[in-house]
Design a protein around this motif. Structure first.
Motif, PDB file in Angstrom:
ATOM      1  N   GLY A   1      28.319  86.450  37.410  1.00 20.96           N
ATOM      2  CA  GLY A   1      27.911  86.576  38.900  1.00 20.96           C
ATOM      3  C   GLY A   1      28.142  85.356  40.005  1.00 20.96           C
TER       4      GLY A   1
ATOM      5  N   GLU B   1      25.700  87.360  32.465  1.00 22.81           N
ATOM      6  CA  GLU B   1      24.994  87.982  33.526  1.00 22.81           C
ATOM      7  C   GLU B   1      25.650  86.430  34.760  1.00 22.81           C
ATOM      8  OE1 GLU B   1      20.886  88.544  33.742  1.00 22.81           O
ATOM      9  OE2 GLU B   1      20.924  90.255  32.948  1.00 22.81           O
TER      10      GLU B   1
ATOM     11  N   LYS C   1      32.977  91.788  38.164  1.00 24.52           N
ATOM     12  CA  LYS C   1      32.817  90.658  37.087  1.00 24.52           C
ATOM     13  C   LYS C   1      33.912  90.007  37.082  1.00 24.52           C
ATOM     14  CE  LYS C   1      35.797  93.450  33.835  1.00 24.52           C
ATOM     15  NZ  LYS C   1      35.915  94.128  32.507  1.00 24.52           N
TER      16      LYS C   1
ATOM     17  N   LYS D   1      29.909  91.743  42.084  1.00 25.44           N
ATOM     18  CA  LYS D   1      29.456  92.653  41.320  1.00 25.44           C
ATOM     19  C   LYS D   1      29.915  93.280  40.135  1.00 25.44           C
ATOM     20  CE  LYS D   1      25.533  93.748  44.566  1.00 25.44           C
ATOM     21  NZ  LYS D   1      24.348  94.774  45.276  1.00 25.44           N
TER      22      LYS D   1
END
Length: 410
Positions: A367, A363, A292, A290
């Motif tokens: 992720g 994202e 990065k 979460k």
């Protein structure tokens, strides 16, 4: 009037002739560029479009910059379309309300006129956070971003630019378009810190007054695939009072703090092919997913806030699988670019759909999806190099007098 038209046609014909001469020369030299028919996308039934229908099932893509496959990913496409339809409901036949927006095919103007939006502003805030910098500014492409920075900087008497000899054409052209004094552009041997130190010394010896020196480099060099020794370069820059402009076009999405073990800095060390087991040691980082991953080599080396770093440029047309770029730096730099960067000031801004695509790409890259795809990329890279190494060894046996080498790059 008729004599003017005849003279005009004569000059135009002369220019057309020169254009053809240049093309003919390239043809003779074997360097003529030409666009090839595009391959037909899957599930495309539009008969009005022309595609290359020759068989391509047996080919492997070694040419594109779509490192993570996001540009071709149907799941990624659905994510973008879903987010866009939520932002602009009337794009799917629903009426816009006071809380939603009318869909736009284009931005309608430059950011300084009618092309600015809350969507662009909020995306820039997120990108600044992702890259651990105070501020960020979107550009229409990486080429635009590099031209903007290097052509608009307020160079003073005695200032100099020192570039790696293999930097991208956009960086070179940005310097040429700038107002730097003639003879104040220098280059150093590719990824050679000692030669950079020598050149910086030469620059300093030629300066009779206080001046600024900028070092222009890339994190990952696309043609050779090698990585700049960023820590050493930034430390040397700080020691010499120089600033660094870093192009992260080919580092974004591929590297980050969750896969630092995949960094293969430009050294003479040989890759350990025998220890390759097809696995990437990123399991220990899954719990940190979460935070990065995939935001570039600066992030991987924890150098995003190095005092010698003036700015970094992150291009979205490679691993991000979309289009555009962002410059990440200080608030002062970003404000300066808004005022003086001509490609930014005089270009229509990115359309809303592109902004949504960029947000969804980050994202995905940062992720679980991005982590899995990075693992797969480096599994393939190591497997390819392992098999190529075997092939080169076989060639050396068949042609002992020839020199074959597999260069040490990721």
């Amino acid at each position: 009037p008729y004599s003017f038209i005849r003279r005009h046609r004569h000059h135009l014909g002369s220019m057309e002739g020169r254009l053809q001469e240049h093309l003919d020369r390239r043809l003779r030299e074997g360097t003529l560029r030409a666009l090839m028919p595009a391959p037909k996308p899957q599930h495309c039934n539009d008969t009005s479009l022309t595609f290359d229908t020759s068989p391509s099932q047996s080919t492997i893509d070694f040419a594109s910059n779509d490192y993570l496959g996001l540009a071709r990913c149907s799941e990624q496409h659905d994510l973008v379309q879903s987010a866009y339809s939520r932002l602009f409901p009337s794009s799917h036949g629903k009426e816009a309300t006071s809380e939603t927006q009318q869909p736009l095919l284009g931005a309608t103007g430059s950011r300084l006129l009618s092309g600015d939006s809350n969507l662009a502003r909020s995306l820039e805030e997120k990108l600044a956070q992702f890259h651990n910098r105070p501020a960020a500014l979107l550009f229409n492409s990486g080429y635009d971003a590099n031209l903007s920075i290097l052509s608009s900087l307020p160079y003073a008497h005695g200032d100099a630019i020192v570039m790696d000899e293999l930097v991208h054409n956009s960086l070179v052209m940005g310097v040429r378009m700038g107002r730097l004094e003639k003879g104040r552009v220098f280059s150093f041997k590719h990824n050679d810190v000692m030669d950079l130190k020598r050149v910086l010394g030469e620059v300093s010896s030629r300066s009779s007054s206080p001046s600024s020196t900028l070092i222009v480099i890339e994190s990952v060099y696309s043609m050779d695939g090698d990585i700049a020794p960023l820590n050493e370069i930034l430390e040397l820059a700080q020691d010499k009072g120089a600033g660094v402009i870093l192009d992260e076009a080919h580092g974004l999405g591929v590297y980050g703090h969750t896969n630092t073990q995949d960094l293969e800095l430009a050294t003479d060390k040989k890759l350990d092919f025998e220890s390759f087991d097809g696995q990437n040691n990123t399991d220990k980082n899954k719990k940190d997913i979460k935070v990065k991953g995939g935001t570039g080599v600066l992030s991987a080396l924890n150098l995003e806030n190095h005092p010698a770093l003036l700015c970094s440029i992150h291009t979205f047309g490679k691993a991000a699988g979309c289009h555009g770029a962002v410059v990440a730096g200080s608030s002062t730099l970003i404000s300066y670019l808004v005022n003086y960067a001509r490609p930014f000031v005089y270009s229509t801004a990115l359309p809303p759909h592109s902004l949504v695509s960029i947000q969804k790409s980050y994202e995905s890259m940062m992720g679980v999806k991005g982590e899995r795809r990075r693992e797969k990329v480096f599994q393939w890279v190591k497997l390819f190099r392992k098999e190529m190494s075997k092939g080169i060894d076989a060639l050396k046996e068949d042609y002992p007098s020839s020199d074959f080498e597999l260069l040490p790059s990721p």
